[in-house]
Design a protein around this motif. Structure first.
Motif, PDB file in Angstrom:
ATOM      1  N   ALA A 155       0.822  -1.196   0.000  1.00  0.00           N
ATOM      2  CA  ALA A 155       0.000   0.000   0.000  1.00  0.00           C
ATOM      3  C   ALA A 155       0.864   1.257   0.000  1.00  0.00           C
ATOM      4  CB  ALA A 155      -0.920  -0.014   1.201  1.00  0.00           C
ATOM      5  N   ALA A 156       2.028   1.187   0.651  1.00  0.00           N
ATOM      6  CA  ALA A 156       2.881   2.369   0.712  1.00  0.00           C
ATOM      7  C   ALA A 156       3.385   2.757  -0.673  1.00  0.00           C
ATOM      8  CB  ALA A 156       4.054   2.112   1.650  1.00  0.00           C
ATOM      9  N   ALA A 214       1.702   2.762  -3.278  1.00  0.00           N
ATOM     10  CA  ALA A 214       0.664   3.557  -3.929  1.00  0.00           C
ATOM     11  C   ALA A 214       0.911   5.038  -3.683  1.00  0.00           C
ATOM     12  CB  ALA A 214      -0.712   3.146  -3.404  1.00  0.00           C
ATOM     13  N   LEU A 215       1.337   5.370  -2.475  1.00  0.00           N
ATOM     14  CA  LEU A 215       1.569   6.778  -2.166  1.00  0.00           C
ATOM     15  C   LEU A 215       2.819   7.297  -2.874  1.00  0.00           C
ATOM     16  CD1 LEU A 215       0.616   6.741   1.589  1.00  0.00           C
ATOM     17  CD2 LEU A 215      -0.699   7.585  -0.324  1.00  0.00           C
ATOM     18  N   GLU A 230       1.857   7.979  -6.305  1.00  0.00           N
ATOM     19  CA  GLU A 230       1.014   9.158  -6.324  1.00  0.00           C
ATOM     20  C   GLU A 230       1.867  10.425  -6.284  1.00  0.00           C
ATOM     21  OE1 GLU A 230      -2.568   8.502  -3.959  1.00  0.00           O
ATOM     22  OE2 GLU A 230      -2.372  10.578  -3.323  1.00  0.00           O
ATOM     23  N   HIS A 231       2.890  10.414  -5.406  1.00  0.00           N
ATOM     24  CA  HIS A 231       3.774  11.581  -5.296  1.00  0.00           C
ATOM     25  C   HIS A 231       4.531  11.823  -6.589  1.00  0.00           C
ATOM     26  CE1 HIS A 231       3.261  12.907  -1.260  1.00  0.00           C
ATOM     27  NE2 HIS A 231       3.410  11.694  -0.780  1.00  0.00           N
ATOM     28  N   VAL A 263      -4.303   6.482  -7.132  1.00  0.00           N
ATOM     29  CA  VAL A 263      -3.613   5.217  -7.313  1.00  0.00           C
ATOM     30  C   VAL A 263      -4.338   4.139  -6.515  1.00  0.00           C
ATOM     31  CG1 VAL A 263      -1.431   4.002  -7.053  1.00  0.00           C
ATOM     32  CG2 VAL A 263      -1.444   6.439  -7.566  1.00  0.00           C
ATOM     33  N   ASN A 264      -4.595   3.012  -7.173  1.00  0.00           N
ATOM     34  CA  ASN A 264      -5.225   1.886  -6.500  1.00  0.00           C
ATOM     35  C   ASN A 264      -4.178   0.807  -6.267  1.00  0.00           C
ATOM     36  OD1 ASN A 264      -6.609  -0.454  -5.845  1.00  0.00           O
ATOM     37  ND2 ASN A 264      -8.423   0.201  -6.957  1.00  0.00           N
ATOM     38  N   GLY A 265      -3.866   0.592  -4.987  1.00  0.00           N
ATOM     39  CA  GLY A 265      -2.802  -0.359  -4.660  1.00  0.00           C
ATOM     40  C   GLY A 265      -3.186  -1.790  -4.988  1.00  0.00           C
ATOM     41  N   ALA A 266      -4.454  -2.125  -4.782  1.00  0.00           N
ATOM     42  CA  ALA A 266      -4.865  -3.519  -4.967  1.00  0.00           C
ATOM     43  C   ALA A 266      -4.764  -3.938  -6.424  1.00  0.00           C
ATOM     44  CB  ALA A 266      -6.291  -3.705  -4.467  1.00  0.00           C
ATOM     45  N   ARG A 315     -16.807  -2.438 -13.058  1.00  0.00           N
ATOM     46  CA  ARG A 315     -16.829  -1.790 -11.754  1.00  0.00           C
ATOM     47  C   ARG A 315     -18.274  -1.590 -11.303  1.00  0.00           C
ATOM     48  NH1 ARG A 315     -13.651   3.504 -11.611  1.00  0.00           N
ATOM     49  NH2 ARG A 315     -15.625   4.323 -12.300  1.00  0.00           N
TER      50      ARG A 315
END
Lengths: 45, 744
Positions: free
Chosen positions: B37-38, B40-41, B44-45, B58-61, B103
């Motif tokens: 999950a980290a 994803a950030l 994103e940055h 951003v979708n981590g999964a 979705r």
């Protein structure tokens, strides 16, 4: 016991409101991509 | 390659205009290398810092990012560079724009499930007094109120949550067939209908017994199973689509003034002259104007043998050019050919039901007929003695026999396993291959590009007296730029821009390249060969190079040798140790010289290694092993592995493999992680074990419960609980596969 005649219909109404609230959350996409949110608080900014 | 993405003509393929912001576009990116999950950030940055990029989500999964971007301020190659700087690979994923219906379906099912779950809890509360109270504790008016409240809350479950079961059952009946949902829908409808009658007319023929709690619970558990199944399926579908995501294909188009330029395939128009290098895919249907080559049309025609194609003959889009360079005139272009091919690939992978699942499907229909007949017979028999009990028995039979568990047993397990593998970078092309994978006992590796890294560094050049190393390199570069072999790529990269032109090029897979190279307007034309030592009549030397050698020769014989440092993949040794720890025999087959193959084999701990193998030699080797009763998995990356990949019981292609190898492979390992291969094999064995457990459990459950329900020993609530729990157990057991075993 008479209070049940008020409380039971009230609980039914409450249940229907909660169902609607769940639907609102689902369609807002609140159950998608939930992994990153837990990490966000650990970020500096 | 990146310039192709910057072409406005390509943008339509992967992005769409953003509503409400003039000039902005919206696009999905598939991110490679995201593990947590980290990540994803971080992604994103990296994207949010770019000018002209906005609204980054951003979708981590699913390892995807949705961004808005302005063509005025930025170009796709800038994002890819920014992501590469942060340590992630990315590809635009236009297919995700089309995934909106999926979705939508996910959200609807989630809501159905939440409604069923919440109503189930509340209906249970209303039902509890009836179970715990002694007779006379509850006044009839309170009992009526509780029944009425239960009915109101069961209504959304039956009308909304159960809708998929009713619509599928109706569709099945309309087509004159019987599906799994028919008894389910019948059971729900009868239970709800009988309960409604009992609630509003407690003195009627059906008695006062209600089954609201059984119905809601049954629906909730049934939907839980469907929800889990859908999640697994979508994850696998996502990874299959990921395989189709490539950078836009480019092709060399002839310029009016001579020479060639690389353009995106999308920009071709009928009448263009293009040349197709060995290993490339034909971009359009057309006619060969120059050259001779072998063409693999297996993907389109099913013809497994390559067919020769020469001047004047037709070639079709989507087939692979194998050996020589071909010039062709484009005749028909458009999405149709390429589209059809992708659709075939996708369907082939998703329609491919494992053998056990097919057996389960075949016995399902007669079984379901028997269920409905048994329910009717049991109800008829009980009707004469006790009409209120008859309804209960019919519901119990219909619900308890639902063969959900049986039909879920195999797909749930294979899908969970495939999803887990996809997250680890292994794409399952054929679900059925997981079954074959479980019984593998021999793993055969290719060397160059598989065990070793594909980009190689030029260490040294040694030449025949009288020729400059730089000159030799330039000549070699003229040939090498027409080939996709890793060694050719390395030479072409080292040579840079060359001033000679190679014509009449032929690639002999496993040997090398042959072409006429001319410069100064064709006055000094010479026949050159580039490739293995034997192919170039290289003199025997005492000194042997550390890495890979590529030789160059002309009509007069040997000309030069280029030595490359061949770097082992960092996880090669660990992967091979892990495979041996699993009790597998590991072998190495390579077209490279025996000496260097043996040395590499010793370095990574492979006992059985063979060098100087032609593609036919590799194929012979694999079939010989199979005749000895071995089950062979082949790991390869190049054109010369194609036949052996097709022959092996299980084929695994490395992610950067040429398209042909990928098209033939059962599995594709992305990111060149060899460590994923031992994982894949152990995962396949776990999958087989779980499938067997599932089938055994489902069969045992039905054998025990059906007779109990028919003789009336099982109330509807127990039937619902039993049936739902049996499916849930199967799904939960399969979900164990979604977690990969600890890495060795």
């Amino acid at each position: 016991m008479d209070i049940l005649f008020l409380l039971i219909p009230l609980s039914v109404a409450l249940a229907l409101i909660i169902i609607a609230a769940l639907g609102w959350a689902v369609w807002r996409g609140q159950f998608e991509g939930i992994d990153a949110e837990a990490q966000r608080i650990l970020e500096a900014d | 390659m990146q310039t192709a993405l910057d072409e406005p003509a390509e943008w339509e393929g992967f992005s769409r205009p953003l509503a409400g912001r003039d000039g902005w576009r919206e696009c999905y990116l598939a991110i490679e290398g995201m593990h947590c999950a980290a990540c994803a950030l971080t992604v994103e940055h990296a994207l949010a810092l770019l000018p002209g990029v906005d609204n980054v989500r951003v979708n981590g999964a699913s390892a995807t990012a949705l961004i808005a971007w302005s063509p005025r301020l930025t170009r796709p190659s800038a994002w890819l560079a920014a992501l590469a700087g942060a340590g992630y690979g990315a590809l635009p994923a236009g297919d995700l724009l089309l995934a909106a219906p999926r979705r939508q379906a996910q959200r609807v099912l989630l809501w159905r499930w939440l409604v069923a779950g919440f109503c189930m809890m509340q209906v249970m509360m209303y039902a509890v007094p009836a179970y715990v109270a002694s007779p006379g504790d509850i006044t009839p008016d309170i009992a009526g109120l509780l029944g009425w409240a239960s009915w109101v809350l069961t209504l959304p479950v039956v009308l909304f949550s159960c809708w998929p079961f009713f619509s599928t059952a109706l569709r099945d009946l309309r087509h004159g067939r019987i599906g799994m949902d028919v008894p389910v829908a019948l059971g729900i409808a009868i239970a709800f209908g009988a309960s409604t009658v009992a609630t509003f007319d407690p003195t009627g023929p059906l008695g006062h017994e209600v089954w609201y709690d059984s119905v809601t619970m049954f629906v909730f558990f049934l939907l839980s199973g469907r929800l889990l199944e859908q999640r697994l399926r979508d994850r696998t579908a996502g990874s299959l689509e990921a395989l189709m995501r490539r950078l836009p294909q480019t092709i060399e188009r002839a310029l009016p003034g001579g020479g060639f330029e690389r353009v995106p395939v999308r920009r071709l128009v009928a009448g263009d002259l293009v040349r197709v290098l060995p290993g490339e895919i034909f971009p359009a249907d057309g006619v060969v104007t120059d050259g001779e080559s072998q063409v693999d049309e297996a993907l389109l025609t099913g013809e497994s043998m390559p067919v020769p194609r020469g001047k004047g003959q037709l070639v079709v889009a989507g087939s692979h050019n194998l050996s020589g360079m071909l010039a062709m005139r484009v005749e028909r272009i458009g999405e149709q050919t390429r589209y059809a091919q992708i659709v075939t690939l996708m369907e082939q992978a998703s329609m491919d039901k494992p053998r056990l699942a097919r057996i389960a499907d075949r016995i399902a229909t007669p079984f379901l007929f028997a269920v409905v007949a048994a329910a009717a017979a049991a109800a008829a028999w009980w009707w004469s003695t006790d009409p209120s009990h008859a309804v209960g028995v019919a519901i119990a039979v219909l619900i308890v026999t639902c063969p959900c568990a049986l039909s879920l047993a195999t797909p749930a397990a294979t899908l969970a396993a495939a999803g887990a593998l996809a997250r680890r970078g292994v794409l399952v092309r054929r679900l059925q291959a997981l079954e074959a994978c479980a019984s593998i006992d021999t793993v055969v590796f290719d060397k160059t590009g598989t065990l070793t890294l594909a980009p190689m560094a030029l260490l040294a050049t040694r030449c025949r007296p009288g020729i400059e190393p730089a000159r030799a390199l330039a000549l070699a570069g003229a040939l090498a730029q027409h080939s996709l072999h890793p060694a050719s790529r390395a030479i072409a990269a080292a040579a840079g821009k060359v001033d000679c032109i190679a014509t009449g090029l032929t690639e002999l897979a496993g040997h090398g390249l042959r072409a006429t190279v001319s410069q100064d307007g064709g006055r000094h034309a010479r026949q050159l060969r580039l490739g293995a030592a034997s192919f170039c009549d290289a003199p025997a030397r005492r000194h042997t190079a550390l890495g890979l050698e590529v030789h160059l020769a002309d009509e007069a014989g040997w000309l030069a040798v280029f030595e490359f440092d061949e770097a082992l993949r960092p996880d090669a040794q660990a992967a091979i140790e892990a495979l041996r720890a699993q009790g597998l025999s590991v072998q190495l087959l390579s077209g490279d010289r025996s000496v260097s193959v043996q040395r590499l084999a010793r370095r990574v701990g492979i006992e059985a290694a063979w060098g100087d193998c032609s593609p036919e030699g590799k194929l012979r080797h694999v079939s010989r092993a199979q005749r000895q009763g071995r089950r062979v998995a082949m790991v390869g990356d190049g054109v010369n592995d194609g036949p052996s990949l097709a022959r092996a019981d299980v084929s695994i292609a490395m992610g950067q493999a040429v398209p042909l190898a990928q098209a033939k492979a059962d599995f594709v390992v992305l990111g060149g992680q060899l460590g994923a291969i031992p994982l894949l094999l152990s995962q396949a064995r776990r999958t087989r074990r779980v499938v067997r457990e599932n089938l055994l459990w489902a069969a045992a459950y039905n054998t025990v419960c059906v007779p109990l329900a028919v003789i009336g020993a099982m109330p509807p609530w127990l039937a619902g609980l039993g049936m739902a729990l049996s499916s849930l157990l199967v799904v939960a057991n399969s979900a164990r596969l979604a977690r990969l075993p600890a890495e060795h």
